[in-house]
Design an enzyme around this catalytic site. Structure first.
Site, PDB file in Angstrom:
ATOM      1  N   PRO A   5      26.267 -11.389  31.607  1.00  8.74           N
ATOM      2  CA  PRO A   5      26.279  -9.935  31.791  1.00  8.74           C
ATOM      3  C   PRO A   5      25.107  -9.247  31.091  1.00  8.74           C
ATOM      4  O   PRO A   5      24.712  -8.152  31.431  1.00  8.74           O
ATOM      5  CB  PRO A   5      27.605  -9.500  31.139  1.00  8.74           C
ATOM      6  CG  PRO A   5      28.435 -10.724  31.070  1.00  8.74           C
ATOM      7  CD  PRO A   5      27.485 -11.865  30.902  1.00  8.74           C
ATOM      8  N   GLU A  20      33.368 -16.894  25.020  1.00 10.30           N
ATOM      9  CA  GLU A  20      32.661 -15.626  24.810  1.00 10.30           C
ATOM     10  C   GLU A  20      31.176 -15.784  25.052  1.00 10.30           C
ATOM     11  O   GLU A  20      30.405 -14.851  24.872  1.00 10.30           O
ATOM     12  CB  GLU A  20      32.906 -15.117  23.380  1.00 10.30           C
ATOM     13  CG  GLU A  20      34.354 -14.716  23.119  1.00 10.30           C
ATOM     14  CD  GLU A  20      34.896 -13.831  24.221  1.00 10.30           C
ATOM     15  OE1 GLU A  20      35.897 -14.217  24.859  1.00 10.30           O
ATOM     16  OE2 GLU A  20      34.311 -12.763  24.480  1.00 10.30           O
ATOM     17  N   ARG A  65      19.857 -19.867  51.428  1.00 10.76           N
ATOM     18  CA  ARG A  65      19.606 -19.333  52.764  1.00 10.76           C
ATOM     19  C   ARG A  65      18.139 -18.977  52.987  1.00 10.76           C
ATOM     20  O   ARG A  65      17.729 -18.776  54.126  1.00 10.76           O
ATOM     21  CB  ARG A  65      20.497 -18.143  53.055  1.00 10.76           C
ATOM     22  CG  ARG A  65      20.365 -16.973  52.109  1.00 10.76           C
ATOM     23  CD  ARG A  65      21.516 -16.005  52.264  1.00 10.76           C
ATOM     24  NE  ARG A  65      21.728 -15.601  53.633  1.00 10.76           N
ATOM     25  CZ  ARG A  65      20.991 -14.703  54.272  1.00 10.76           C
ATOM     26  NH1 ARG A  65      19.974 -14.130  53.657  1.00 10.76           N
ATOM     27  NH2 ARG A  65      21.258 -14.379  55.514  1.00 10.76           N
ATOM     28  N   ASP A  89      16.957  -9.723  57.248  1.00  7.93           N
ATOM     29  CA  ASP A  89      17.943  -9.321  56.237  1.00  7.93           C
ATOM     30  C   ASP A  89      17.670  -7.904  55.752  1.00  7.93           C
ATOM     31  O   ASP A  89      16.525  -7.517  55.592  1.00  7.93           O
ATOM     32  CB  ASP A  89      17.863 -10.262  55.033  1.00  7.93           C
ATOM     33  CG  ASP A  89      18.841 -11.419  55.195  1.00  7.93           C
ATOM     34  OD1 ASP A  89      19.556 -11.404  56.207  1.00  7.93           O
ATOM     35  OD2 ASP A  89      18.871 -12.301  54.344  1.00  7.93           O
TER      36      ASP A  89
HETATM   37  N1  LIG Z   1      27.456 -10.217  35.683  1.00  8.74           N
HETATM   38  C1  LIG Z   1      27.172 -11.519  35.562  1.00  8.74           C
HETATM   39  O1  LIG Z   1      26.218 -12.056  36.107  1.00  8.74           O
HETATM   40  C2  LIG Z   1      28.094 -12.339  34.714  1.00  8.74           C
HETATM   41  C3  LIG Z   1      27.718 -13.607  34.321  1.00  8.74           C
HETATM   42  C4  LIG Z   1      28.590 -14.371  33.529  1.00  8.74           C
HETATM   43  C5  LIG Z   1      29.799 -13.817  33.161  1.00  8.74           C
HETATM   44  N2  LIG Z   1      30.686 -14.476  32.391  1.00  8.74           N
HETATM   45  C6  LIG Z   1      30.359 -15.701  31.664  1.00  8.74           C
HETATM   46  C7  LIG Z   1      29.558 -15.339  30.435  1.00  8.74           C
HETATM   47  C8  LIG Z   1      28.235 -15.782  30.356  1.00  8.74           C
HETATM   48  C9  LIG Z   1      27.473 -15.460  29.223  1.00  8.74           C
HETATM   49  C10 LIG Z   1      28.011 -14.692  28.185  1.00  8.74           C
HETATM   50  C11 LIG Z   1      29.320 -14.243  28.273  1.00  8.74           C
HETATM   51  C12 LIG Z   1      30.112 -14.574  29.382  1.00  8.74           C
HETATM   52  N3  LIG Z   1      31.466 -14.159  29.471  1.00  8.74           N
HETATM   53  C13 LIG Z   1      32.426 -15.226  29.311  1.00  8.74           C
HETATM   54  C14 LIG Z   1      33.825 -14.746  29.523  1.00  8.74           C
HETATM   55  O2  LIG Z   1      34.091 -13.602  28.768  1.00  8.74           O
HETATM   56  C15 LIG Z   1      33.202 -12.520  29.065  1.00  8.74           C
HETATM   57  C16 LIG Z   1      31.778 -12.898  28.807  1.00  8.74           C
HETATM   58  N4  LIG Z   1      30.156 -12.575  33.572  1.00  8.74           N
HETATM   59  C17 LIG Z   1      29.307 -11.836  34.326  1.00  8.74           C
END
Ligand SMILES: NC(=O)c1ccc(NCc2ccccc2N2CCOCC2)nc1
Length: 246
Positions: A89, A116, A154, A169
């Site tokens: 994220p 996490e 793709r 696309d």
């Molecule tokens: N938006 C995206 O590309 C996206 C990608 C991965 C993801 N989660 C794996 C993750 C990966 C890295 C750090 C934290 C986390 N998480 C683990 C579970 O707890 C929350 C944080 N979430 C959303």
């Protein structure tokens, strides 16, 4: 293109790669997807892959060494250099331009976090790029990895039967897609715009481009500014905007 995925659930990624365009790209030898499970490289009889976060707080953090060993095993599986991408994220938003860039590479190594996340020292030492598929949180990086794999698959030459459909696309031109219609012409839900039945492809292309422009302007004005509109298109949009119900 070779894609290696480091994940605690490699079967998840293998499963998505066994359907549709991605599966066909693999059958055609355009793409290879390989999973690597850090647990296979974890020490001790509990084969730990995570541990508690320093500084306290909820959840667990993925340990460096099992991930590092899995990454090294993946690297060693092919001589070509791999671009290491961490789906998170906190990553740079993934766009079609970035997808196109990555689709041109010979190797990607996707790191999927769970718990996490991953010990920052591993990220700093091994990751080339952190990418996010959107501003939301998933329980693991595997879905984000699957999205990226599909998007680059793709674009592999020969992956789509009708090359047009990739070139056509919506994001190919930085705009949203135009509406699509198929049989029947007359339906309880409505009819088909006459222009699409006209057989006049210059008119049809112009109509589709205008529909895409109008939709983009109405739904994603942020994209309009980025799309390189010609003066005539910008002028048309201003007229349409002046008369649009929105
Ligand atoms: N938006 C995206 O590309 C996206 C990608 C991965 C993801 N989660 C794996 C993750 C990966 C890295 C750090 C934290 C986390 N998480 C683990 C579970 O707890 C929350 C944080 N979430 C959303």
């Amino acid at each position: 293109m070779r894609v290696d995925v480091v994940s605690l659930f490699p079967e998840f990624v293998a499963q998505m790669a066994s359907h549709g365009v991605v599966a066909r790209a693999q059958e055609r030898g355009l793409l290879g997807v390989h999973g690597w499970n850090p647990r296979d490289y974890a020490e001790g009889n509990y084969r730990r892959v995570d541990d508690r976060p320093f500084g306290g707080g909820p959840g667990m953090v993925m340990l460096i060494d099992p991930l590092r060993a899995a990454l090294e095993a993946a690297r060693a599986a092919d001589a070509a250099e791999a671009r290491v991408i961490y789906l998170t994220p906190q990553g740079t938003p993934l766009t079609q331009d970035k997808v196109k860039e990555l689709a041109g590479r010979s190797r990607l190594l996707l790191l999927c976090g769970r718990y996490e996340g991953v010990d920052e020292r591993l990220v700093e030492a091994e990751v080339d790029e952190e990418l996010s598929i959107g501003d939301y949180v998933l329980s693991g990086g595997e879905l984000a990895a699957a999205v990226l794999i599909d998007a680059v698959a793709r674009l592999q030459p020969g992956a789509l039967n009708d090359a047009e459909s990739a070139a056509q696309d919506s994001f190919e031109h930085g705009l949203l897609d135009c509406p699509h219609y198929t049989r029947p012409v007359e339906h309880a839900l409505g009819t088909v715009p006459d222009v699409l039945l006209s057989g006049n492809h210059a008119l049809i292309d112009a109509w589709r481009r205008r529909q895409a422009l109008l939709r983009t302007w109405l739904r994603r004005p942020d994209l309009v500014d980025k799309a390189a509109l010609g003066p005539e298109e910008r002028q048309w949009l201003e007229q349409a905007a002046a008369t649009s119900p929105e």
